[in-house]
Design a protein around this motif. Structure first.
Motif, PDB file in Angstrom:
ATOM      1  N   TYR A 114       0.814  -1.313   0.082  1.00 39.96           N
ATOM      2  CA  TYR A 114       0.317  -0.122  -0.069  1.00 39.96           C
ATOM      3  C   TYR A 114       0.878   1.323  -0.095  1.00 39.96           C
ATOM      4  CZ  TYR A 114      -4.263  -2.369   1.194  1.00 39.96           C
ATOM      5  OH  TYR A 114      -5.285  -3.236   1.119  1.00 39.96           O
ATOM      6  N   ALA A 115       0.542   2.297  -0.654  1.00 39.54           N
ATOM      7  CA  ALA A 115       0.984   3.639  -0.586  1.00 39.54           C
ATOM      8  C   ALA A 115       0.632   3.974   0.678  1.00 39.54           C
ATOM      9  CB  ALA A 115       0.417   4.516  -1.891  1.00 39.54           C
ATOM     10  N   ALA A 120      -3.061   5.655   5.174  1.00 39.67           N
ATOM     11  CA  ALA A 120      -3.551   6.633   5.989  1.00 39.67           C
ATOM     12  C   ALA A 120      -5.256   6.375   5.901  1.00 39.67           C
ATOM     13  CB  ALA A 120      -3.277   7.936   5.562  1.00 39.67           C
ATOM     14  N   GLU A 121      -5.672   6.444   4.885  1.00 39.01           N
ATOM     15  CA  GLU A 121      -7.161   6.287   4.390  1.00 39.01           C
ATOM     16  C   GLU A 121      -7.702   5.181   5.211  1.00 39.01           C
ATOM     17  OE1 GLU A 121      -9.974   5.563   0.475  1.00 39.01           O
ATOM     18  OE2 GLU A 121      -8.277   6.981   0.572  1.00 39.01           O
ATOM     19  N   GLU A 122      -6.944   3.866   4.958  1.00 43.71           N
ATOM     20  CA  GLU A 122      -7.519   2.548   5.451  1.00 43.71           C
ATOM     21  C   GLU A 122      -7.674   2.453   7.050  1.00 43.71           C
ATOM     22  OE1 GLU A 122      -8.726  -1.370   5.382  1.00 43.71           O
ATOM     23  OE2 GLU A 122      -8.294  -0.219   3.665  1.00 43.71           O
ATOM     24  N   THR A 129       1.255  10.737  10.132  1.00 44.95           N
ATOM     25  CA  THR A 129       1.273  10.017  11.187  1.00 44.95           C
ATOM     26  C   THR A 129       1.649   8.706  10.748  1.00 44.95           C
ATOM     27  OG1 THR A 129      -0.613  11.132  12.317  1.00 44.95           O
ATOM     28  CG2 THR A 129      -0.408   8.878  13.182  1.00 44.95           C
ATOM     29  N   VAL A 130       1.163   8.067   9.496  1.00 46.73           N
ATOM     30  CA  VAL A 130       1.570   6.841   9.051  1.00 46.73           C
ATOM     31  C   VAL A 130       3.128   6.878   8.753  1.00 46.73           C
ATOM     32  CG1 VAL A 130       1.360   5.556   6.923  1.00 46.73           C
ATOM     33  CG2 VAL A 130      -0.586   6.350   7.971  1.00 46.73           C
TER      34      VAL A 130
END
Length: 149
Positions: A114-115, A120-122, A129-130
């Motif tokens: 994942y990017a 972050a969205e998930e 923060t990620v």
């Protein structure tokens, strides 16, 4: 998460998307049988795991009994296999010792591909923060895996 899980089970990445798609099709067909909607995530992960294992079984080459026996490649030698298993076990232990947020970010990034924005969205976090969680997770894993370098 389903893609990352399938990717961890399957030996290569070519079949991952097909397995996840098959899992969603099966889930759609069996949706009326789902008793507790709160268990959707674990239910989907079980379906994905079963589909990935089925795919491995289907792809397994069945050797002919009369086939010429070739020597095993060096990477398949018992000492190499034992070393690889011990390294995987050490990595698994290191991952289990990470805080949950760091572990989730690491798995999604390193195993799921994942990017940062997707993670972050998930996980409903900011991209910065990620990045911080991933940096701390990587640093901790490097320290714990130092003997395996």
């Amino acid at each position: 998460m389903m893609r990352a899980y399938a990717r961890r089970i399957l030996p290569g990445t070519a079949e991952v998307d097909d397995v996840v798609q098959d899992a969603f099709i099966t889930a759609w067909e069996q949706l009326p049988q789902l008793d507790d909607p709160g268990q959707v995530k674990s239910w989907l992960m079980r379906i994905t795991g079963r589909k990935a294992i089925d795919r491995i079984r289907a792809l397994r080459v069945h050797a002919d009994v009369d086939a010429v026996e070739l020597p095993a490649p060096e990477r398949a030698a018992p000492p190499r296999q034992a070393e690889a298993r011990a390294g995987i076990a050490a990595l698994s232990d290191a991952l289990q010792q990470l805080p949950a947020a760091q572990r989730e970010c690491w798995v999604l990034r390193e195993l799921g591909g994942y990017a940062y924005e997707e993670i972050a969205e998930e996980l409903d976090l900011s991209p910065s923060t990620v990045r911080g969680l991933l940096a701390r997770a990587r640093k901790d894993i490097i320290v714990r895996m130092e003997q395996w370098r």
